[in-house]
Design a protein around this motif. Structure first.
Motif, mmCIF file in Angstrom:
data_model
loop_
_atom_site.group_PDB
_atom_site.id
_atom_site.type_symbol
_atom_site.label_atom_id
_atom_site.label_comp_id
_atom_site.label_asym_id
_atom_site.label_seq_id
_atom_site.Cartn_x
_atom_site.Cartn_y
_atom_site.Cartn_z
ATOM 1 N N THR A 71 47.293 52.695 -4.683
ATOM 2 C CA THR A 71 47.130 52.799 -3.220
ATOM 3 C C THR A 71 45.919 53.609 -2.783
ATOM 4 O O THR A 71 45.629 53.683 -1.590
ATOM 5 C CB THR A 71 48.382 53.427 -2.571
ATOM 6 N N HIS A 72 45.242 54.253 -3.751
ATOM 7 C CA HIS A 72 44.052 55.019 -3.331
ATOM 8 C C HIS A 72 43.097 55.222 -4.497
ATOM 9 O O HIS A 72 43.439 55.880 -5.486
ATOM 10 C CB HIS A 72 44.441 56.389 -2.764
ATOM 11 N N THR A 73 41.900 54.663 -4.365
ATOM 12 C CA THR A 73 40.890 54.901 -5.384
ATOM 13 C C THR A 73 39.504 54.702 -4.787
ATOM 14 O O THR A 73 39.365 54.269 -3.623
ATOM 15 C CB THR A 73 41.116 53.983 -6.612
ATOM 16 N N HIS A 74 38.507 55.065 -5.561
ATOM 17 C CA HIS A 74 37.114 54.807 -5.193
ATOM 18 C C HIS A 74 36.546 54.131 -6.434
ATOM 19 O O HIS A 74 36.088 54.802 -7.365
ATOM 20 C CB HIS A 74 36.391 56.121 -4.880
ATOM 21 N N LEU A 75 36.649 52.802 -6.457
ATOM 22 C CA LEU A 75 36.471 52.057 -7.710
ATOM 23 C C LEU A 75 35.157 52.346 -8.426
ATOM 24 O O LEU A 75 35.144 52.665 -9.614
ATOM 25 C CB LEU A 75 36.593 50.551 -7.435
ATOM 26 N N ILE A 220 42.669 56.889 5.456
ATOM 27 C CA ILE A 220 42.056 58.194 5.720
ATOM 28 C C ILE A 220 42.587 59.230 4.722
ATOM 29 O O ILE A 220 43.754 59.164 4.328
ATOM 30 C CB ILE A 220 42.325 58.624 7.202
ATOM 31 N N HIS A 221 41.706 60.132 4.262
ATOM 32 C CA HIS A 221 42.162 61.267 3.451
ATOM 33 C C HIS A 221 42.772 62.297 4.407
ATOM 34 O O HIS A 221 42.151 62.618 5.418
ATOM 35 C CB HIS A 221 40.982 61.949 2.746
ATOM 36 N N VAL A 222 43.928 62.828 4.075
ATOM 37 C CA VAL A 222 44.578 63.810 4.962
ATOM 38 C C VAL A 222 45.157 64.974 4.160
ATOM 39 O O VAL A 222 45.915 64.752 3.196
ATOM 40 C CB VAL A 222 45.732 63.158 5.773
ATOM 41 N N ALA A 257 45.854 59.315 2.425
ATOM 42 C CA ALA A 257 45.730 59.715 1.025
ATOM 43 C C ALA A 257 45.937 61.221 0.889
ATOM 44 O O ALA A 257 45.446 61.993 1.706
ATOM 45 C CB ALA A 257 44.351 59.330 0.499
ATOM 46 N N HIS A 258 46.670 61.593 -0.122
ATOM 47 C CA HIS A 258 46.942 62.982 -0.536
ATOM 48 C C HIS A 258 48.141 63.619 0.164
ATOM 49 O O HIS A 258 49.197 63.736 -0.437
ATOM 50 C CB HIS A 258 45.693 63.867 -0.432
ATOM 51 N N CYS A 259 47.969 64.085 1.416
ATOM 52 C CA CYS A 259 49.056 64.798 2.113
ATOM 53 C C CYS A 259 49.681 65.865 1.215
ATOM 54 O O CYS A 259 50.909 65.937 1.073
ATOM 55 C CB CYS A 259 50.117 63.808 2.615
ATOM 56 N N THR A 308 45.265 56.664 -8.021
ATOM 57 C CA THR A 308 44.568 57.425 -9.065
ATOM 58 C C THR A 308 43.489 58.313 -8.472
ATOM 59 O O THR A 308 43.054 59.253 -9.121
ATOM 60 C CB THR A 308 43.885 56.478 -10.060
ATOM 61 N N ASP A 309 43.018 57.970 -7.240
ATOM 62 C CA ASP A 309 41.792 58.538 -6.698
ATOM 63 C C ASP A 309 40.639 58.041 -7.573
ATOM 64 O O ASP A 309 40.842 57.239 -8.489
ATOM 65 C CB ASP A 309 41.869 60.067 -6.638
ATOM 66 N N GLY A 310 39.430 58.482 -7.319
ATOM 67 C CA GLY A 310 38.290 57.992 -8.101
ATOM 68 C C GLY A 310 38.310 58.536 -9.522
ATOM 69 O O GLY A 310 38.894 59.589 -9.790
HETATM 70 ZN ZN LIG Z 1 39.935 59.817 -2.356
#
Ligand SMILES: [Zn+2]
Length: 449
Positions: A71-75, A220-222, A257-259, A308-310
Motif C-alpha cells: 500500500t505504500h512504496t516509492h518504486l 499522503i504521508h501523515v 502512509a505511516h500514522c 514497504t516504503d521505498g
Molecule cells: Zn513514503
C-alpha cells in the motif's frame, strides 16, 4: 460427462491448499481457481471444479492465495538501495537521497527503477503496488508493460521535483493521468500530496479536490515522525491528522502512509472518516521513527494495510517479510502473544491492503467475479515442511523466495520463479551500469557547500 461438455476457462490453478482470504473462510485442501479472461470465475475443491482449461498451473502441493498488496512504496528508489544507511532521517534525506534524486531521476531512470522494483515485487508475491514518486506517465507505462497492478500518482510538493517545476504543473499532470487511466484494468490513477509539512494547505486541498472529482485514491504521508507531531502541536496547536481533518481533505479515498505518531483522538478520526492507513513497520524501525499503534487502530475499525516504503529506507520490497516482522514486533511491544495473530496479518497483507487502496471490490481475496491476482507459494524446502495451519505457515515460516507462480489480472507473469514479461538479466545489467553514477552524484553533491 464428456470433456467437450465441460465449461471452458483460460487458466486453472490446481494442486494447492487454497486460502481465499474471504472473512472467516476456511482453507480448501486440494483447491483450484478457475480464471476466464481477467476474472476469477470459480473457486473450490479440485474435484468439484470440473472445467476444461486452456492452460493449467500446478501449485506443486503448496499454498494458493490472493496476491499481496503493497500500500505504500516509492518504486524507483530501488536504485538507491543501500546507498546510505544508519543515519538520522534529516541527514539521510538532505545529504544522500535528495541529491541523488535531483541528479539522476529523469524519466528514463525512473522507468528502469520502476521495472526493477516490479520484478522484485512480483517475485516476492506482490501483485499490486501503490507508488508515490515522480514521472507518473512513465511509471504507469512500465507497470503496464511488466503486468503488475499499480496505483500511480504524480507527487505534489511545494518545491520543484525531478518531473515538475511547480505544484501547479504537478496538478495539471495529475489531471491528465486521471483522464488517461480512469478506466484502465491494471493502473489506478491517483493524486498524491507529499505530506502536511511539505505541501501548503491550499495545494493539499486542490489535490484532494482533484481526487474527489475523479474518485481516485488521495495519497499522503501523515505523522511519520515525532518531529512532525511536535512541530504541528507547537506551530498550529493541533496534530497532523486533526489539521488534515480540519482542512476537510480526509475521506474514505485517503491513503495515509505511516500514522506512527497519532493520538487516541486521531485514531477515532481516522476510523470515523474511513481513512485507510498504509503501515510501514520496517521503514519506521530502520529510520527509528517509531511503531504505529496498529492494534489500537484495528480495534477501532481503521482500515489498515502494509507497505514497504521505498527501498532506500527498508532496504527491500519484501512485503511478506515486513508483515512477518510486524506480527512479532507487536507481540514484543505489547507483551501479549495473542496480539496481531497470523490470520489478522494475512488479511492485512491481502484484503486489508486492497481495501486501503479502494480496490476491495476488485482484488484482495480469491472470489468469483474479482480480478484474478493469485500467488502460489511452494512448500517443499525444509523450512516449509510440514504445514499444519496455512495462515500460520505464511506469517511465521514462509519466505518470499518460496513464491513459485504469480498471476495478475488473469495473466501468468511469473512461472516457476521466472518473470515472463521482461528480460530480468538485461535489466540487472542496466541497474548495475547505473549504480556507479548514483554514487558519483552523491559524492559530487557532498563536495559542494
Ligand atoms: Zn513514503
Amino acid at each position: 460427462m464428456v470433456p467437450s461438455a465441460l465449461p471452458t476457462v483460460d487458466l486453472l490453478i490446481v494442486n494447492g491448499t487454497l486460502l481465499t482470504l474471504e472473512p472467516k473462510a476456511k482453507p480448501i485442501l486440494d483447491g483450484a481457481v478457475a480464471i476466464r479472461g481477467e476474472h476469477i470465475v470459480a473457486v473450490g475443491s479440485r474435484e468439484n471444479l470440473q472445467v476444461h482449461a486452456a492452460k493449467t498451473l500446478d501449485a506443486g502441493g503448496g499454498l494458493i492465495l490472493p496476491g499481496l498488496v503493497n500500500t505504500h512504496t516509492h518504486l524507483a528508489m530501488v536504485l538507491l538501495r543501500g546507498l546510505a544507511d544508519d543515519l538520522p532521517l534529516k541527514e539521510w534525506l538532505e545529504q544522500h537521497i535528495w541529491p541523488a534524486e535531483k541528479a539522476l531521476m529523469d524519466a528514463e531512470t525512473v522507468r528502469l527503477g520502476t521495472l526493477w522494483a516490479a520484478v522484485e515485487s512480483l517475485k516476492a508475491g506482490v501483485t499490486c503496488v501503490c507508488d508515490m514518486y515522480f514521472h507518473a506517465p512513465t511509471v504507469a507505462e512500465a507497470l503496464e508493460e511488466i503486468g503488475i497492478r499499480g496505483v500511480v500518482p504524480e507527487s505534489i510538493i511545494d518545491f520543484p521535483t525531478p518531473s515538475c517545476p511547480s505544484p501547479e504543473v504537478a496538478l495539471e499532470k495529475q489531471r491528465e493521468l486521471c483522464q488517461k487511466y480512469r478506466h484502465n484494468p491494471l493502473i489506478t490513477p491517483a493524486v498524491a500530496a507529499h505530506a502536511p509539512y511539505s505541501v501548503n494547505a491550499k495545494n493539499i486541498a486542490k489535490a484532494a479536490e482533484l481526487a474527489e472529482e475523479y474518485d481516485v485514491p488521495f495519497l499522503i504521508h501523515v505523522a511519520e515522525t515525532r518531529w512532525e507531531l511536535e512541530t504541528f502541536q507547537k506551530e498550529k496547536g493541533t496534530t497532523p491528522v486533526q489539521y488534515l481533518a480540519d482542512l476537510g481533505v480526509l475521506s474514505s479515498r485517503t491513503v495515509a502512509a505511516h500514522c506512527v505518531h497519532v493520538t487516541q483522538e486521531d485514531i477515532a478520526t481516522l476510523a470515523e472518516l474511513g481513512v485507510g492507513v498504509a503501515a510501514n513497520p520496517v521503514s519506521n524501525l530502520k529510520l527509528a521513527s517509531g511503531v504505529a499503534p496498529l492494534p489500537q487502530m484495528l480495534a477501532q475499525g481503521v482500515k489498515v494495510g502494509f507497505g514497504t516504503d521505498g527501498a532506500a529506507s527498508n532496504n527491500t520490497l519484501d512485503l511478506l517479510r515486513d508483515a512477518q516482522i510486524a506480527a512479532l514486533l507487536y507481540k514484543g511491544v505489547t507483551g501479549d502473544p495473542t496480539c496481531m495473530p497470523a490470520p489478522t496479518v494475512a488479511a492485512l497483507l491481502t484484503r486489508g491492503g486492497a481495501e486501503v487502496l479502494g480496490l476491495g471490490a476488485t482484488v484482495g481475496t480469491l472470489s468469483p467475479g474479482k480480478r484474478a491476482d493469485v500467488v502460489c507459494f511452494a512448500t517443499q524446502d525444509p523450512h516449509a515442511v510440514p504445514v499444519y495451519d496455512p495462515e500460520s505457515h505464511l506469517i511465521y515460516a514462509a519466505r518470499s523466495a518460496d513464491v513459485q507462480h504469480v498471476v495478475v489480472n488473469g495473466k501468468v507473469v511469473v512461472e516457476d520463479r521466472k518473470v515472463l514479461t521482461v528480460d530480468e538479466g538485461a535489466l540487472r545489467k542496466e541497474v548495475l551500469r547505473l549504480a556507479p553514477k548514483v554514487r558519483g552524484a552523491v559524492e559530487t553533491a557532498k563536495s559542494q557547500p
